[in-house]
Design a protein around this motif. Structure first.
Motif: not given
Length: 285
Positions: A103-109, A164-166
């Motif tokens: 989750q933290a990685a996606y929030r960073t994105r 991920d897939r946009r």
């Protein structure tokens, strides 16, 4: 319950190398009772166990994490009220299908996307020009788009998979846009129009609608009327009232209930229960 001692851990690791489904089911139930300690133990086996134990530990770990995710989302829906952190709710929904994503990685994105947009916005743009800059970045440069080819793919509804897939549907692409708006302090609100979720720029001096599913197309009220007509819905001005995070989450759960109705009835039932909890909250709020 006493903490697991080293002899207990070795015995459990040995049992995880067993191929008997009944034995593994019993072991899963015992480890579930231990909560976080059980998860930590399984993680250690995934790292250091023999191949069979690693495989079984991985499978049990996923089941326990998913069960915990369902419980967390259910508790959230029962107690959230009308206004809450929509991003936190979106991650809870995603965890029910992808319990192990970072989750933290996606929030960073999302943080990085907002940071890139800040570089592109001077602060002197008109509201419409601001949205056009955001649209160019999201749709032209990053390639986000509405999934017209497979609209009912469940992955269109999970925020991590949208990133991920946009690809997404109106509400999931709108949620992503709203999360960027929070970071950029843009006055955007959700518009819970039947059959097609929209966004609205709403400030003291300017208001207009736009459609994240169709590359952020700018709309006025007459365009919204025409959209309803094309979708076979009789237009009502109340459709254009700004909505709350609670209603957005309710719509997400209703969508997933419908999507899973035939392909995974158990998931559909879970999302139906959460929708009922949120609906009761809407009635009493």
């Amino acid at each position: 319950m006493k903490a697991l001692r080293e002899p207990d851990r070795k015995a459990l690791a040995k049992l995880l190398a067993d191929e008997d489904p009944r034995q593994l089911q019993l072991l899963q139930e015992k480890l579930a009772e231990r909560g976080e300690e059980g998860l930590t133990f399984l993680e250690s086996v995934v790292r250091d166990g023999d191949p069979t134990a690693q495989r079984n530990a991985t499978q049990i770990l996923r089941v326990l994490r998913e069960t915990a995710a369902w419980g967390a989302l259910g508790q959230f829906c029962a107690t959230c009220g009308s206004h809450f952190d929509l991003e936190a709710a979106s991650w809870l929904v995603a965890k029910t299908r992808y319990p192990e994503f970072d989750q933290a990685a996606y929030r960073t994105r999302i943080d990085q996307m907002a940071q890139e947009l800040r570089k592109r916005l001077t602060g002197r743009e008109t509201p419409r020009a601001t949205i056009e800059v955001c649209n160019h970045y999201l749709y032209r440069m990053l390639g986000f788009r509405g999934n017209r080819q497979d609209y009912y793919d469940p992955d269109n509804s999970y925020l991590n998979r949208v990133l991920d897939r946009r690809l997404g549907i109106p509400i999931s692409l709108s949620v992503l846009y709203l999360l960027l708006a929070v970071r950029l302090r843009l006055p955007l609100v959700g518009i819970n129009m039947p059959a097609h979720f929209l966004l609205k720029w709403q400030s003291a001096t300017t208001s207009f609608y736009f459609d994240p599913f169709h590359e952020g197309e700018l709309l006025d009220e007459e365009d919204c009327r025409e959209l309803c007509k094309r979708l076979g819905v009789a237009f009502n001005p109340v459709f254009l009232t700004p909505t709350t995070p609670q209603i957005i989450l309710l719509r997400m759960c209703n969508n997933l209930q419908a999507i899973y109705a035939d392909r995974d009835p158990a998931r559909a039932e879970q999302f139906g229960r959460f929708a009922a909890l949120l609906s009761r909250g809407c009635e009493t709020g």
